[in-house]
Design an enzyme around this catalytic site. Structure first.
Site, PDB file in Angstrom:
ATOM      1  CD  GLU A 156     -67.276  38.386  23.433  1.00 26.33           C
ATOM      2  OE1 GLU A 156     -66.998  37.180  23.423  1.00 26.33           O
ATOM      3  OE2 GLU A 156     -68.373  38.832  23.030  1.00 26.33           O
ATOM      4  CB  CYS A 158     -64.108  35.028  14.649  1.00 30.46           C
ATOM      5  SG  CYS A 158     -64.949  33.925  15.792  1.00 30.46           S
ATOM      6  NE  ARG A 175     -71.830  37.750  20.544  1.00 27.16           N
ATOM      7  CZ  ARG A 175     -72.024  37.551  21.852  1.00 27.16           C
ATOM      8  NH1 ARG A 175     -73.228  37.612  22.365  1.00 27.16           N
ATOM      9  NH2 ARG A 175     -70.992  37.299  22.628  1.00 27.16           N
ATOM     10  NE  ARG A 198     -67.419  31.401  23.855  1.00 24.70           N
ATOM     11  CZ  ARG A 198     -67.783  32.649  24.168  1.00 24.70           C
ATOM     12  NH1 ARG A 198     -66.911  33.630  24.109  1.00 24.70           N
ATOM     13  NH2 ARG A 198     -68.997  32.909  24.569  1.00 24.70           N
ATOM     14  CG  HIS A 224     -59.926  32.626  14.380  1.00 24.48           C
ATOM     15  ND1 HIS A 224     -59.822  33.908  14.877  1.00 24.48           N
ATOM     16  CD2 HIS A 224     -60.997  32.079  14.986  1.00 24.48           C
ATOM     17  CE1 HIS A 224     -60.786  34.122  15.754  1.00 24.48           C
ATOM     18  NE2 HIS A 224     -61.516  33.031  15.841  1.00 24.48           N
ATOM     19  CD  GLU A 227     -56.968  35.111  12.921  1.00 19.51           C
ATOM     20  OE1 GLU A 227     -57.499  34.854  11.830  1.00 19.51           O
ATOM     21  OE2 GLU A 227     -57.589  35.108  13.996  1.00 19.51           O
TER      22      GLU A 227
HETATM   23  N1  GLN Z   1     -67.939  34.573  20.419  1.00 22.20           N
HETATM   24  C1  GLN Z   1     -67.191  35.765  20.107  1.00 22.20           C
HETATM   25  C2  GLN Z   1     -68.097  36.975  19.940  1.00 22.20           C
HETATM   26  O1  GLN Z   1     -69.262  36.898  20.051  1.00 22.20           O
HETATM   27  C3  GLN Z   1     -66.360  35.581  18.847  1.00 22.20           C
HETATM   28  C4  GLN Z   1     -65.266  34.579  19.088  1.00 22.20           C
HETATM   29  C5  GLN Z   1     -64.028  34.815  18.259  1.00 22.20           C
HETATM   30  O2  GLN Z   1     -63.808  35.883  17.699  1.00 22.20           O
HETATM   31  N2  GLN Z   1     -63.173  33.813  18.224  1.00 22.20           N
HETATM   32  O3  GLN Z   1     -67.619  38.022  19.659  1.00 22.20           O
END
Ligand code: GLN
Length: 199
Positions: free
Chosen positions: A52, A83, A112, A142, A178, A180
């Site tokens: 996040e 991400c 985002r 997300r 991702h 990973e």
């Molecule tokens: N939505 C998240 C953000 O704004 C990112 C999501 C993620 O890293 N899987 O940081």
């Protein structure tokens, strides 16, 4: 594989840093969790994980890591952001929360949560010409989208509709998804090649 590879770090304030550490260790790297400026000073490449970005931003400032991170990026250290990590290294963050800052370094605008609440997560196969065949299975959670690329930024992968989800600028790479999580280590190898090239 290890050879002349210097230690690399994974920003370990929040998010799925353990998965990145495991992938890098599996590739023979001396990969270390980074929570303090002294730890950052000992590595020559950095992965910023998913998680996040708003939390990572707050914690990096609270831990006195934001300034050293910005300096390391400015010095040309190879950095790979996934991400939330991609959001952290973007110069411009769209749909940021109030007061949210990024470290910057990558000349892009990133939005985002670009897929909205109806499509929080999905998986697809992506062509990544820089990494060769086969296509990469990509997990989006997300996820952000890259909406503007500066002149020195290259798109490494796009969705079928053309939206950019992986970029490179000099020693920096970023993916909306991702790697990973899927066992495909090609982006991590690409990152380690940059670390090795600079060593
Ligand atoms: N939505 C998240 C953000 O704004 C990112 C999501 C993620 O890293 N899987 O940081």
């Amino acid at each position: 594989m290890a050879g002349s590879l210097p230690p690399v770090g994974v920003l370990a304030l929040q998010g799925d840093f353990r998965e990145h550490l495991a992938v890098l260790a599996g590739l023979g790297a001396d990969a270390r969790p980074i929570r303090r400026a002294e730890e950052l000073a000992e590595v020559e490449g950095l992965v910023i994980p998913g998680g996040e970005s708003t939390v990572m931003d707050k914690l990096s400032r609270a831990f006195g890591l934001a300034e050293p991170l910005i300096a390391a990026i400015g010095s040309g250290m190879p950095v790979y952001g996934t991400c939330a990590g991609l959001i952290m290294i973007a110069d411009c963050v769209l749909d940021a929360i109030e007061g949210q800052q990024s470290l910057g370094g990558l000349d892009i605008a990133v939005r985002r949560n670009a897929f909205g609440s109806q499509l929080d997560s999905f998986e697809t196969d992506l062509d990544v010409p820089a990494l060769g065949d086969p296509p990469m299975h990509a997990v989006f959670i997300r996820a952000p989208i890259v909406e503007r690329l500066g002149a020195d930024v290259t798109a490494l992968a796009s969705l079928d509709d053309g939206r950019v989800v992986a970029v490179e600028q000099g020693a920096m790479i970023g993916t909306s998804f991702h790697p990973e999580m899927t066992g495909d280590t090609r982006f991590h190898e690409y990152f380690l090649d940059k670390v090795r090239g600079r060593a």
